[in-house]
Design a protein around this motif. Structure first.
Motif, short mmCIF file in Angstrom:
data_model
loop_
_atom_site.label_atom_id
_atom_site.label_comp_id
_atom_site.label_asym_id
_atom_site.label_seq_id
_atom_site.Cartn_x
_atom_site.Cartn_y
_atom_site.Cartn_z
N VAL A 10 31.31 19.64 33.84
CA VAL A 10 31.24 20.47 32.52
C VAL A 10 31.39 19.95 31.24
CG1 VAL A 10 33.90 20.64 32.80
CG2 VAL A 10 32.62 22.69 32.04
N ARG A 70 39.57 14.88 28.25
CA ARG A 70 39.01 13.60 28.02
C ARG A 70 39.89 12.72 27.53
NH1 ARG A 70 35.74 14.75 31.45
NH2 ARG A 70 33.54 14.93 31.26
N HIS A 108 40.56 9.87 37.23
CA HIS A 108 39.71 11.24 37.10
C HIS A 108 39.39 11.80 38.42
CE1 HIS A 108 36.97 12.36 33.69
NE2 HIS A 108 36.93 13.22 34.43
C1 DGY Z 1 33.82 17.31 34.14
O1 DGY Z 1 33.08 18.05 34.91
O2 DGY Z 1 33.84 17.16 33.00
C2 DGY Z 1 34.71 16.29 35.04
O3 DGY Z 1 35.54 15.65 34.31
C3 DGY Z 1 33.73 15.20 35.57
O4 DGY Z 1 32.99 14.85 34.85
#
Ligand code: DGY
Length: 317
Positions: free
Chosen positions: A76, A236, A283
């Protein structure tokens, strides 16, 4: 047949689906593309499925027209792609929202519990043979049920977190969102991020990354948080000023933190690794096979729709 480049190994059903529609090349490495690979991919393929770390910035996208006309991001978050520059240069960018909302919200709740109840610290104690047995005042954490939760960014994931926290843990939810937002979970929108930070027991970050949100959580925001409060980041890494967070954790300015993301992944500062009052995950937000499969299917569907001239399910630009 159009040529598609998938920049990382993906679950087998996703590759099989892509191969029904395209001539597919899958890169076997699990590391981000190098700049040379990114430039070459723009010239060689009609579409690319990039992901986190594949930095399609202005330098890589300039000098077109390129053969590649669509970056169907797997994920996403697309802050590694300059979507505005891509649009100006006739390159479409799509992402995979929806497929990962619940999984990411689950990780937020997991980190909330882990950091508030000191789960990782306790596990380290057991594994290292330091546990001397139960006693009434051992490893006391923050009881989560009924506490106040602040959510920064009330998009799909923010709302899924609110639902879990309110209905699952009886938490009182408040949130900060750039634009006015009505949600169908009992929750109060506050106008100021500082007011939100100052009044909650747990502050969860669920805003998109990128220049608009870089260091949104800085020393000033951390300074107003309660000394027992916990910060959780599943968005993030660079939304939080990592150095300011380290100081806040070292000095006991806040109670603890739960992090799934970092400013310079996969580098995690040594100072963070040394601290007991921070829970560190690699993550993991979307790390479940069915979720990664659904994300991949959505990326392929965006490619299919694009090349068949249909409306795109998930355009970002
Ligand atoms: C996202 O979907 O943005 C997750 O953080 C994996 O990249």
């Amino acid at each position: 047949m159009k040529r598609i480049f998938i920049t990382r190994p993906l679950p087998a059903p996703v590759i099989a689906e892509a191969e029904k529609h395209f001539r597919v090349e899958v890169r076997e490495k699990t590391t981000p593309l190098t700049r040379t690979e990114r430039r070459a991919a723009m010239a060689l393929y009609d579409g690319i499925v990039p992901t986190l770390g594949d930095n399609f910035n202005e330098q890589v996208l300039q000098g077109g027209p390129h053969r590649c006309k669509i970056l169907a991001n797997f994920g996403v978050g697309y802050n590694h792609i300059d979507a505005d520059f891509a649009a100006e240069n006739g390159i479409c960018v799509t992402n995979t929202p929806g497929a990962l909302t619940d999984a990411t919200a689950d990780i937020a709740l997991m980190l909330m519990l882990m950091t508030c109840r000191r789960a990782a610290e306790g596990e380290r104690m057991v594994r290292s043979g330091q546990w001397e047995g139960w006693h009434p005042t051992q490893m006391l954490g923050l009881h989560l049920s009924g506490k106040r939760l602040g959510i920064v960014g009330m998009g799909r994931i923010g709302q899924a977190i609110a639902k879990r926290a309110h209905f699952g843990f009886g938490m009182e939810v408040a949130y900060f969102n750039r634009s006015p937002k009505k949600v169908d979970v009992p929750a109060t929108q506050l106008k100021s991020l500082k007011t939100l930070a100052a009044n909650v027991d747990v502050l969860v970050i669920s805003v998109p990354g990128g220049t608009n949100t870089k260091h949104l959580i800085d020393a000033d925001i951390l300074a107003v948080m309660k000394s027992h409060a916990h910060l959780v980041n599943i968005a993030r890494g660079d939304v939080v000023d990592e150095n300011a967070l380290i100081t806040a954790l070292q000095t006991g300015q806040i109670g603890g933190a739960g992090l799934d993301v970092y400013e310079n992944e996969p580098d995690v500062p040594a100072a963070l690794l040394k601290l007991n009052n921070v829970t560190l995950l690699p993550h993991l937000g979307t790390a479940a096979l069915e979720v990664r499969t659904a994300m991949g299917m959505l990326a392929v569907e965006n490619l299919r729709a694009f090349f068949e001239g249909e409306g795109l399910p998930n355009p970002v630009n």
